[in-house]
Design an enzyme around this catalytic site. Structure first.
Site, PDB file in Angstrom:
ATOM      1  N   CYS A 126       0.114  48.386  17.785  1.00  0.00           N
ATOM      2  CA  CYS A 126      -1.228  47.855  17.978  1.00  0.00           C
ATOM      3  C   CYS A 126      -1.417  46.625  17.098  1.00  0.00           C
ATOM      4  O   CYS A 126      -0.473  46.061  16.572  1.00  0.00           O
ATOM      5  CB  CYS A 126      -2.278  48.915  17.637  1.00  0.00           C
ATOM      6  N   ARG A 175      -5.116  49.466  20.057  1.00  0.00           N
ATOM      7  CA  ARG A 175      -3.939  50.309  20.252  1.00  0.00           C
ATOM      8  C   ARG A 175      -3.236  50.069  21.577  1.00  0.00           C
ATOM      9  O   ARG A 175      -3.871  49.982  22.624  1.00  0.00           O
ATOM     10  CB  ARG A 175      -4.335  51.795  20.167  1.00  0.00           C
ATOM     11  N   LEU A 176      -1.892  49.963  21.491  1.00  0.00           N
ATOM     12  CA  LEU A 176      -1.001  50.033  22.641  1.00  0.00           C
ATOM     13  C   LEU A 176      -0.326  51.389  22.565  1.00  0.00           C
ATOM     14  O   LEU A 176       0.455  51.653  21.650  1.00  0.00           O
ATOM     15  CB  LEU A 176       0.036  48.902  22.596  1.00  0.00           C
ATOM     16  N   ILE A 196       2.093  54.323  22.819  1.00  0.00           N
ATOM     17  CA  ILE A 196       3.531  54.495  23.017  1.00  0.00           C
ATOM     18  C   ILE A 196       3.930  55.953  22.799  1.00  0.00           C
ATOM     19  O   ILE A 196       4.669  56.534  23.586  1.00  0.00           O
ATOM     20  CB  ILE A 196       4.341  53.591  22.060  1.00  0.00           C
ATOM     21  N   GLY A 249       2.911  49.658  14.641  1.00  0.00           N
ATOM     22  CA  GLY A 249       4.358  49.761  14.621  1.00  0.00           C
ATOM     23  C   GLY A 249       4.829  51.142  15.006  1.00  0.00           C
ATOM     24  O   GLY A 249       4.127  51.902  15.665  1.00  0.00           O
ATOM     25  N   ASP A 309       3.281  59.410  15.510  1.00  0.00           N
ATOM     26  CA  ASP A 309       4.256  59.142  14.456  1.00  0.00           C
ATOM     27  C   ASP A 309       3.583  58.631  13.197  1.00  0.00           C
ATOM     28  O   ASP A 309       4.060  58.859  12.085  1.00  0.00           O
ATOM     29  CB  ASP A 309       5.298  58.125  14.942  1.00  0.00           C
ATOM     30  N   SER A 342      15.770  44.849  21.384  1.00  0.00           N
ATOM     31  CA  SER A 342      16.339  43.504  21.287  1.00  0.00           C
ATOM     32  C   SER A 342      17.502  43.516  20.293  1.00  0.00           C
ATOM     33  O   SER A 342      17.557  44.351  19.392  1.00  0.00           O
ATOM     34  CB  SER A 342      15.257  42.530  20.822  1.00  0.00           C
ATOM     35  N   GLY A 343      18.403  42.555  20.450  1.00  0.00           N
ATOM     36  CA  GLY A 343      19.540  42.431  19.534  1.00  0.00           C
ATOM     37  C   GLY A 343      19.288  41.495  18.367  1.00  0.00           C
ATOM     38  O   GLY A 343      20.235  41.104  17.672  1.00  0.00           O
TER      39      GLY A 343
END
Length: 641
Positions: free
Chosen positions: A2, A49-50, A52, A75, A99, A363-364
């Site tokens: 978020c 907030r997103l 997840i 995060g 989490d 992602s790398g």
């Protein structure tokens, strides 16, 4: 995932809920699914907030049982399940499956040291009502950004600087003190910020406000001691095991998940390891270009397809053309700060593309820093050989190199550019040679360009080298990267561009345990006999084919330098016209004109400095001139119509 924001008032007055709401509106894109706030007298914390993890029950702010602790967190905490079980064994009761709730109870159990137990990417704010204490913090590597405004009246924080501009009495002003650093490096390094009065909280930092006093401290630094006596095969096994564990941990999600795939070693390794931990095909997303030689050099789609076929992914591709320049105003609004790295454009486009299917992407990013993937890491290796040549031959080479043309977007001219840069830096000290490879414009040229040159204050690279310890040359460069370019360029653009489309981007190669492992490996093992990433490639030998492991590296950017000479030349000339430059009164316009002319004539490759200047002008029209990004975009389109 978020955006968080909040205020602590030093005058004891209550925080106004309307101000928190206004801050949240500026970052709605970071959290379109939910919002929440908690106000307690002089302190207010809030979030967007997103969803997840724990989609239904993870509403924030979170509180403990008696309401004495309140938390907003942006995060993911990857080891939350282990921490949750441990805390439950101690008698702590959890209200949600989120989490982030572990932070509340871990803080209650261990105080500020709780931060050492977390594995994740995060920024957070925790209000301790018992002590009337606000604690904010940022993850070790700086994956998630956090901005701070501290004046006589209040301390305010937010995941994006634009939220702080919603505060009463605050307006967007350019901080000329950081302008020299921006032109030198192409980005603004923490704690600096392009906005006057605002700064970035550095990575791995906690800040506490209690009884009107503000205290800030660093809780983690990169280890600066290599471990001797370990065989290459043992290092290979350790790296592979930690890579595998990092990817496994970061695949936790209650929503669809995918991966960026360029076909390079790092993204291919992430996809390959994800495939081993998934019962379903991995969704992968790639970006490419069509056109002439410049576009061909940057096009990685054939390599991405090779990896996608190898691991049977659900693969999608997107092509990019020069007309994406009309996106610049929108993207620079999201970025908060200008930068010269064109990867922010490609990152946005592939994020927008992936968001059609998924909410989480891996992602790398980070593999080149950890394991020696950039050409600059070979500077010392080849400089030693160069210095063994007779002095007369080196003098002749130096004279010849100075006359070489340069263009990163053409094969032969790009090799000349690299040779020119290497010879010019070969007899410098290790620190200055590294600087010469990274800088957008050298410090003397920056001072000449500015109408108001900065004093003799130390710059970010000087400070980072001073803190880098006494390790070998490669690991010192790694330490400087971790303090500067990695958090304030690569990770900042990754966060801002993915969150612009409400996409959570995770970076498993920057798991702090893997980072600490990489920092303990001697340079001679990581880059053996001048072969970049030699140890990482050895660790991945059974996962990736040789043509992927040994392919020539390309950056995740655009052929913008070539476009500025062709399709986008009118844009460059209009945005950096003498009348525009003189009206801003930041730079000497004849020197800007010379940079443009030298770039067009291939006397220099001026891609980075011209983009730094161009993007600063676009940013200024949005933030300083207070123009709508859509209006500025229409203006840019008219320039290249």
């Amino acid at each position: 995932m978020c955006g968080i924001h909040g205020i602590y008032r030093f005058d004891g007055l209550s925080v106004e809920p309307g101000i928190l709401s206004a801050m949240g509106e500026r970052t709605r894109h970071r959290g379109p699914d939910d919002e929440g706030s908690h106000l307690d007298g002089p302190c207010g914390i809030a979030m967007r907030r997103l969803s997840i993890i724990d989609l239904a029950g993870g509403h924030q702010p979170l509180s403990n049982a008696d309401g004495s602790l309140w938390l907003v967190c942006n995060g993911e905490i990857y080891n939350y399940r282990e921490l949750r079980r441990e805390l439950q064994d101690k008698g702590y009761r959890f209200k949600t499956g989120s989490d982030c709730e572990v932070l509340l109870h871990l803080y209650d159990a261990e105080g500020d040291e709780f931060i050492q137990r977390l594995n994740g990417m995060f920024d957070f704010a925790l209000w301790d009502a018992r002590r009337h204490r606000l604690l904010i913090g940022r993850d070790r590597l700086g994956v998630k950004p956090l901005y701070v405004l501290h004046d006589w009246q209040r301390l305010a924080f937010a995941s994006e600087a634009k939220a702080l501009l919603a505060l009463p009495g605050i307006s967007a002003e350019l901080d000329r003190e950081v302008l020299a650093d921006y032109l030198h490096l192409g980005y603004v390094a923490a704690p600096g910020c392009i906005f006057k009065g605002i700064r970035k909280l550095p990575p791995a930092t906690l800040l506490a406000v209690e009884a009107g006093e503000v205290r800030e401290w660093r809780y983690w630094r990169l280890p600066d001691r290599c471990i001797p006596g370990v065989s290459e095969s043992e290092w290979r096994d350790r790296v592979r095991a930690q890579l595998d564990e990092s990817v496994r941990m970061q695949m936790v999600s209650d929503v669809p998940i995918g991966a960026f795939l360029s076909g390079g070693v790092d993204s291919s390794a992430v996809v390959g390891l994800m495939a081993r931990h998934s019962e379903q095909p991995i969704r992968t997303y790639a970006i490419g270009f069509t056109g002439g030689e410049a576009e061909t050099l940057y096009n990685e789609l054939p390599h991405a397809r090779r990896v996608a076929e190898l691991f049977a992914t659900e693969h999608r591709e997107i092509l990019v053309r020069p007309d994406v320049v009309s996106l610049l105003p929108k993207l620079l609004w999201h970025m908060d700060e200008p930068l010269s790295d064109t990867a922010f454009i490609t990152t946005f486009l592939v994020s927008e593309f992936a968001r059609e299917d998924v909410k989480v992407i891996l992602s790398g990013v980070g593999g080149d820093e950890l394991f020696g993937g950039y050409r600059r890491y070979l500077g010392g290796h080849y400089a030693q050989r160069y210095r063994n040549l007779p002095r007369w031959l080196r003098s002749l080479a130096s004279l010849a190199a100075a006359r070489l043309p340069a263009d990163r977007h053409a094969g032969l001219l790009n090799r000349m550019r690299l040779a020119k840069g290497f010879i010019a830096s070969a007899e410098m000290s290790a620190d200055e040679r590294y600087r010469s490879y990274l800088q957008v414009l050298d410090r003397q040229a920056v001072a000449a360009l500015l109408t108001e040159p900065r004093g003799q204050a130390s710059d970010p690279l000087t400070r980072a080298f001073a803190a880098a310890g006494n390790g070998d040359e490669l690991n010192r460069m790694f330490a400087v990267d971790v303090e500067t370019q990695l958090p304030d360029d690569l990770l900042l653009l990754t966060d801002k561009m993915s969150m612009a489309v409400s996409l959570e981007c995770r970076v498993p190669l920057l798991d702090h345990q893997l980072v600490e492992l990489a920092a303990s490996i001697p340079a001679a093992v990581k880059v053996r006999d001048g072969r970049l990433k030699s140890l990482l490639k050895l660790a991945l030998a059974d996962l990736l084919p040789d043509d992927i492991l040994n392919r020539q590296k390309r950056g995740f950017g655009t052929p913008m330098g070539a476009w500025l000479k062709r399709e986008l030349a009118p844009l460059l000339r209009r945005l950096l016209a003498p009348s525009v430059v003189e009206a801003r009164a930041l730079f000497h316009s004849p020197l800007v004109e010379r940079l443009i002319a030298d770039h067009e004539a291939n006397r220099i490759d001026g891609t980075d400095i011209l983009l730094a200047l161009l993007n600063l002008e676009v940013w200024s029209r949005i933030y300083l001139d207070r123009r709508d990004p859509a209006d500025v975009a229409e203006e840019l389109r008219s320039y290249v119509a």
